[in-house]
Design a protein around this motif. Structure first.
Motif, PDB file in Angstrom:
ATOM      1  N   GLY A 190      -1.998  25.321  13.890  1.00  0.00           N
ATOM      2  CA  GLY A 190      -1.261  24.064  13.805  1.00  0.00           C
ATOM      3  C   GLY A 190      -1.542  23.346  12.494  1.00  0.00           C
ATOM      4  O   GLY A 190      -2.330  23.795  11.665  1.00  0.00           O
ATOM      5  N   ASP A 191      -0.885  22.210  12.327  1.00  0.00           N
ATOM      6  CA  ASP A 191      -0.962  21.468  11.072  1.00  0.00           C
ATOM      7  C   ASP A 191      -2.127  20.483  11.122  1.00  0.00           C
ATOM      8  O   ASP A 191      -2.117  19.542  11.902  1.00  0.00           O
ATOM      9  CB  ASP A 191       0.362  20.712  10.861  1.00  0.00           C
ATOM     10  N   LEU A 192      -3.129  20.707  10.294  1.00  0.00           N
ATOM     11  CA  LEU A 192      -4.288  19.807  10.276  1.00  0.00           C
ATOM     12  C   LEU A 192      -4.274  18.899   9.039  1.00  0.00           C
ATOM     13  O   LEU A 192      -5.252  18.218   8.759  1.00  0.00           O
ATOM     14  CB  LEU A 192      -5.586  20.620  10.330  1.00  0.00           C
ATOM     15  N   SER A 193      -3.158  18.911   8.308  1.00  0.00           N
ATOM     16  CA  SER A 193      -3.116  18.145   7.052  1.00  0.00           C
ATOM     17  C   SER A 193      -3.346  16.640   7.209  1.00  0.00           C
ATOM     18  O   SER A 193      -3.861  16.012   6.284  1.00  0.00           O
ATOM     19  CB  SER A 193      -1.820  18.428   6.302  1.00  0.00           C
ATOM     20  N   PRO A 194      -3.005  16.016   8.357  1.00  0.00           N
ATOM     21  CA  PRO A 194      -3.280  14.569   8.456  1.00  0.00           C
ATOM     22  C   PRO A 194      -4.772  14.240   8.457  1.00  0.00           C
ATOM     23  O   PRO A 194      -5.135  13.073   8.359  1.00  0.00           O
ATOM     24  CB  PRO A 194      -2.662  14.177   9.809  1.00  0.00           C
ATOM     25  N   TYR A 195      -5.615  15.255   8.584  1.00  0.00           N
ATOM     26  CA  TYR A 195      -7.051  14.992   8.752  1.00  0.00           C
ATOM     27  C   TYR A 195      -7.870  15.360   7.522  1.00  0.00           C
ATOM     28  O   TYR A 195      -9.101  15.354   7.570  1.00  0.00           O
ATOM     29  CB  TYR A 195      -7.563  15.773   9.974  1.00  0.00           C
ATOM     30  N   LEU A 196      -7.191  15.705   6.433  1.00  0.00           N
ATOM     31  CA  LEU A 196      -7.925  16.144   5.241  1.00  0.00           C
ATOM     32  C   LEU A 196      -8.608  14.957   4.552  1.00  0.00           C
ATOM     33  O   LEU A 196      -8.199  13.808   4.691  1.00  0.00           O
ATOM     34  CB  LEU A 196      -6.982  16.851   4.267  1.00  0.00           C
ATOM     35  N   GLN A 197      -9.630  15.274   3.774  1.00  0.00           N
ATOM     36  CA  GLN A 197     -10.470  14.242   3.155  1.00  0.00           C
ATOM     37  C   GLN A 197     -10.119  14.065   1.672  1.00  0.00           C
ATOM     38  O   GLN A 197      -9.943  15.050   0.949  1.00  0.00           O
ATOM     39  CB  GLN A 197     -11.944  14.640   3.288  1.00  0.00           C
ATOM     40  N   TYR A 198     -10.082  12.822   1.228  1.00  0.00           N
ATOM     41  CA  TYR A 198      -9.984  12.523  -0.202  1.00  0.00           C
ATOM     42  C   TYR A 198     -11.402  12.462  -0.774  1.00  0.00           C
ATOM     43  O   TYR A 198     -12.355  12.143  -0.054  1.00  0.00           O
ATOM     44  CB  TYR A 198      -9.235  11.210  -0.431  1.00  0.00           C
ATOM     45  N   PRO A 199     -11.531  12.696  -2.077  1.00  0.00           N
ATOM     46  CA  PRO A 199     -12.887  12.709  -2.662  1.00  0.00           C
ATOM     47  C   PRO A 199     -13.637  11.395  -2.477  1.00  0.00           C
ATOM     48  O   PRO A 199     -14.864  11.396  -2.333  1.00  0.00           O
ATOM     49  CB  PRO A 199     -12.627  13.003  -4.134  1.00  0.00           C
ATOM     50  N   LEU A 200     -12.921  10.270  -2.518  1.00  0.00           N
ATOM     51  CA  LEU A 200     -13.546   8.982  -2.186  1.00  0.00           C
ATOM     52  C   LEU A 200     -12.723   8.346  -1.068  1.00  0.00           C
ATOM     53  O   LEU A 200     -11.511   8.519  -1.016  1.00  0.00           O
ATOM     54  CB  LEU A 200     -13.570   8.054  -3.403  1.00  0.00           C
TER      55      LEU A 200
END
Lengths: 773, 171
Positions: free
Chosen positions: A84-94
């Motif tokens: 499934g699509d987990l892209s809403p949960y990705l982390q930004y560097p800050l």
């Protein structure tokens, strides 16, 4: 003959002399140092970050916050296919607007020294609005739960439904259902992470020291984030003090430090401290299995029905959901069970994000399955080894398709004679010999775990081999090394094929500047895929050398032979040429065998150099292993002592038996840590409460029993030319299961010991259950 | 921050450094003297990677301030290593695969160097006790113990006597 020999490692001398070069040993002129300011809150909205005082401190060069990040910067990409699509949960560097775990980077402070940067961190004014912290997956799934992300706390739900599980459960004669919990713990390499980034403004080139594991993947990811060309960035692996899966993934710092170096136009070094490491490195395991196992009257296991809930922490990182994915795909283990159902959920919480740790998903699944099988045996009144033996996949059923998949690859066991290895293991351990059940008031128990450890995953590996005019061989590997001994292993393979001594072979690795493409080191893959790349390149070098000699000396190639590092013709006493002579002949521009120069390139004269990329067979190579343990338990205190431990496994073919044994014994040590000691615990506010080595205990010398490894070369892998299988993860994989079963056997209990770690308190509770029952 | 002068002996050489009072001895050895063989694994005194010999005793370099080392005699991994090749202990660790990533290794070598300097034929339990303050994440300690046992067995065979003091290969 170099392959198969227990040669001492070529790496060792520099480490023993204290001359290893780890990242904290690197420095560059004009270098400044960075400190990452991290969130003190598990969950909060960021109102403002006040920098005035910090910037005023002498020696501080910059404080970078999310406002300084480039416009349109994407989050850190997940490098592995997910369910499934987990892209809403990705982390930004800050952190952008909100923090989601204690330790999330909120600012980068750059100063003359690390100490000044840390001083400045205390002067940054964080104005945060705390939010309730979600620290438990069950609470996270409640209807009124605080939402960690707008997309919801349930990140993913997937599964399998193979065969007819419902029918098998209805028809079952025996059935056991239980819940098994595997605590959050992680790799904890002895060296913390670190990076040194240098941007050469004039040339537009960025060099980064400190990455490891998957340097080409990380380089490409960073190029995308910085909008740079891939080859404009060079990532260089130093000596690395352990990874075990966690270290070397692309973390926020892998963007932030190069970014700061570009911004400041100075080399920037960041060395993580241990307390920081606890909050920042990927955590792992942290899952709960609800298992039902069913069997018929004859002791044939007819179904596994499994629910799996995994705590993913605050973000999805580069590994995506690979840990529960592997656990789910391989749950049935070495048994020929066709009815298998999995319902897996991945849940977001306000804890450090998770990723892989040695034997990812397998340590967990093996614990749940093998504890359940012992329960089943007890219920049936069948001897535990006999139950397992009866259900093993048979050699004639190979290759065995489990019917599942993980990261879009089918789970297939390529080869193996499981019953044969199982019998040898139990014989060698003396499984069926009687043992004294009580010793000085302590109770003795015996336990086992049978398992299949997948290895050699990931798409490809590359290598370039160069032979110089002195006959010395240089290997440029796309793989990396964090202490496993790959410099030795890869050199052994080239030494064998090219018939040159080990002393004349050198290995470089983990450097995007030395080879265009590389896979890296994970999933016990380097001996397999990196090793086969070296093998295939070495064979091509040999062919090239023989062909060149044939042309130069006018001898049919089939009459030539490469041995002792030279080309020989038949039974002549002198070689036709040394391999270095051939290398010299093949140097570009050499007149000796050069045809009339063409206007274009000189394709035949590109040196005795071969680049080889080998594709991995997607399912890899399956290692069958049996873990066996005798454990003493003090029923008064719950104290436990592992008396002896054995791992028997079939690795297909060993390249260096000394390194194989070292991987197994060291792996067992880590497994014992996860079984008895190590736990990353959080309080209700989402604060990590085991964040130092005084709270988070790892095995020391007194925690180690004697460990025996029994290594077989019975069933070479059918999926690679060398026939090797990966041994890196066999060691930890079955420890919690075998030890848990041994403790349960000692106590004669049929309840408890389902929750790791197996602390004295939990052991006592298991006795208590039994008394109450 | 004001710096203070510290005079000490490191690997049989007199050295002096100007250091901030808050600088740890391990950081000073690494940063001021370039002796990067001393590793920092936890900086809170548990892992033992930074173990050095201070006035004949094994000490955590991360738990001592550089200014506390005034007048001290210090041996680091660089001082416990021969100019070329390996010491007997180091060679045994290689032979018995007593290291993998090599990060904890200098600390292991230092405690064994100290042990064997004072007690050439330690018992198994003395070997274990000497290593008990050191963490290794890779090996499971088995190769390290086997290496130390092999050295002890060789010493017993050769009838090696204890040295007067902990010594250094570069004297």
């Amino acid at each position: 003959m170099a392959i198969g020999e227990p040669i001492v490692r070529v790496e060792d001398e520099r480490f023993l002399r204290g001359e290893g070069r780890f990242i904290a040993d690197y420095a560059l002129p004009r270098m400044v140092e960075a400190h990452i300011l991290r969130s003190p809150y598990a969950h909060a909205t960021i109102r403002s970050i006040g920098l005035d005082q910090a910037l005023a401190l002498p020696g501080v060069h910059a404080v970078l916050t999310c406002d300084d990040l480039p416009e349109g910067l994407p989050p850190i990409h997940c490098r592995i296919p997910t369910h499934g699509d987990l892209s809403p949960y990705l982390q930004y560097p800050l952190a952008l607007g909100k923090v989601r775990y204690v330790g999330e980077p909120v600012a980068v402070i750059v100063a003359d020294t690390r100490a000044i940067a840390e001083d400045a961190a205390e002067l940054v004014e964080l104005d945060f609005d705390p939010l309730p912290a979600v620290t438990d997956p069950a609470a996270a799934l409640a209807a009124d739960a605080e939402q960690v992300h707008e997309a919801g706390n349930l990140a993913g739900r997937w599964g399998f439904d193979l065969g007819d599980v419902s029918g098998a459960l209805e028809a079952a004669t025996f059935m056991v259902s239980d819940r098994f919990s595997i605590q959050r713990h992680t790799a904890m390499p002895m060296e913390t992470r670190g990076l040194l980034a240098y941007y050469d403004v004039g040339r537009g080139l960025l060099d980064i020291y400190g990455p490891t594991k998957v340097v080409h993947t990380n380089r490409n990811l960073l190029a995308t984030m910085l909008r740079m060309g891939e080859a404009e960035i060079r990532m260089i692996e130093p000596d690395v003090g352990g990874s075990f899966g966690a270290r070397g993934e692309f973390y926020p710092e892998d963007f932030l430090i190069p970014f700061a170096a570009i911004k400041l136009r100075r080399p920037v070094r960041w060395i993580e401290d241990r307390v920081e490491h606890f909050a920042a490195i990927n955590h792992s395991r942290d899952c709960v299995f609800d298992v039902t196992v069913a069997a018929d009257a004859d002791g044939i296991i007819t179904a596994f029905d499994v629910k799996l809930v995994t705590d993913m922490g605050g973000y999805i990182r580069t590994h995506g959901d690979v840990v529960p994915s592997h656990a789910g795909a391989s749950f049935p283990g070495p048994y020929r069970v066709r009815n298998y159902r999995l319902d897996a959920m991945t849940v977001m919480t306000n804890k450090t994000p998770t990723g892989t740790y040695r034997a990812p998903g397998m340590f967990e699944a093996n614990f749940a399955r093998e504890r359940a099988i012992d329960r089943l045996a007890q219920k049936m009144g069948m001897e535990r080894a006999e139950l397992r033996r009866k259900n093993l996949i048979l050699p004639e059923q190979m290759p065995w398709h489990v019917g599942t998949e993980s990261v879009k690859r089918p789970t297939i066991f390529d080869s193996g004679n499981f019953p044969l290895i199982f019998d040898r293991a139990t014989d060698a351990f003396g499984w069926s010999l009687p043992y004294q059940r009580e010793v000085d008031g302590w109770k003795r128990g015996r336990g086992m775990c049978a398992l299949v450890e997948p290895s050699g995953l990931g798409p490809f590996e590359g290598v370039r081999i160069e032979v110089d005019q002195h006959g010395r061989v240089q290997i440029f590997s796309g793989s990396s090394n964090q202490g496993q001994g790959h410099e030795t292993v890869l050199a052994q393979i080239a030494s064998e094929v090219l018939t040159v001594p080990m002393e004349k072979v050198r290995v470089r690795h983990g450097d995007t500047g030395i080879i265009t493409f590389g896979g890296g080191t994970y999933a016990s893959r380097t001996a397999i895929i990196g090793g086969n790349a070296v093998y295939s390149a070495s064979i091509s070098v040999r062919t090239k050398a023989l062909d060149a000699a044939s042309r130069r000396f006018g001898i049919p190639v089939e009459e030539l032979d490469l041995r002792e590092g030279a080309i020989w013709h038949g039974l002549n006493n002198e070689p036709v040429a040394k391999i270095g002579d051939i290398a010299r002949m093949l140097m570009p521009g050499n007149q000796e065998i050069l045809q009339t120069p063409s206007a274009g390139n000189i394709p035949d004269n590109d040196g005795l150099v071969v680049t080889s990329y080998v594709r991995a067979v997607s399912a890899g190579a399956a290692v069958f292993a049996v873990h066996l343990a005798d454990v003493l338990v003090d029923p008064a205190t719950g104290e436990t002592r592992v008396e002896r431990y054995m791992v028997a496994c079939d690795v297909g073919r060993q390249i260096n038996p000394m390194i194989v044994e070292g991987q197994i014994v060291g792996g067992v040590a880590q497994g014992l840590g996860g079984t008895f000691l190590e736990e990353l615990t959080y309080n209700e506010e989402g604060q990590l409460t085991t964040g130092t080595f005084t709270d988070y205990l790892m095995p020391n010398i007194y925690d180690m029993p004697p460990v025996t490894s029994l290594v077989f070369e019975e069933s070479p892998a059918t999926t690679n030319a060398l026939g090797v299988k990966g041994v890196g993860e066999v060691g930890p994989s079955g420890v919690a299961a075998a030890v848990g079963n041994a403790i349960a056997d000692a106590l004669g209990t049929s309840v408890g010991l389902n929750t790791l770690p197996l602390t004295p308190q939990r052991v006592i509770e298991a006795i208590g259950f039994e008394v109450g029952a | 921050m004001n710096k203070r002068r510290v005079d000490l002996t490191v690997n049989n050489r007199a050295v002096s450094m100007m250091v901030e009072p808050r600088l740890s001895l391990a950081d000073a050895l690494r940063g001021e003297l370039g002796l990067t063989g001393t590793h920092l694994g936890c900086e809170h005194g548990v892992c033992g990677a930074c173990t050095i010999i201070v006035d004949s005793d094994p000490v955590r370099g991360c738990l001592m301030l550089a200014v506390q080392a005034e007048g001290a005699e210090i041996v680091t991994i660089e001082g416990a290593t021969p100019v070329v090749g390996l010491s007997e202990i180091q060679a045994a660790l290689r032979e018995f695969h007593g290291l993998q990533c090599g990060f904890c290794t200098p600390g292991m070598v230092m405690v064994l160097h100290h042990l064997f300097s004072n007690n050439p034929v330690p018992s198994d339990s003395e070997i274990r006790e000497a290593l008990s303050g050191q963490l290794c994440r890779c090996t499971g300690y088995q190769g390290i113990v086997n290496a130390a046992k092999a050295v002890a067995a060789r010493h017993m065979h050769q009838n090696v006597q204890p040295r007067e003091t902990s010594q250094d290969h570069r004297e």
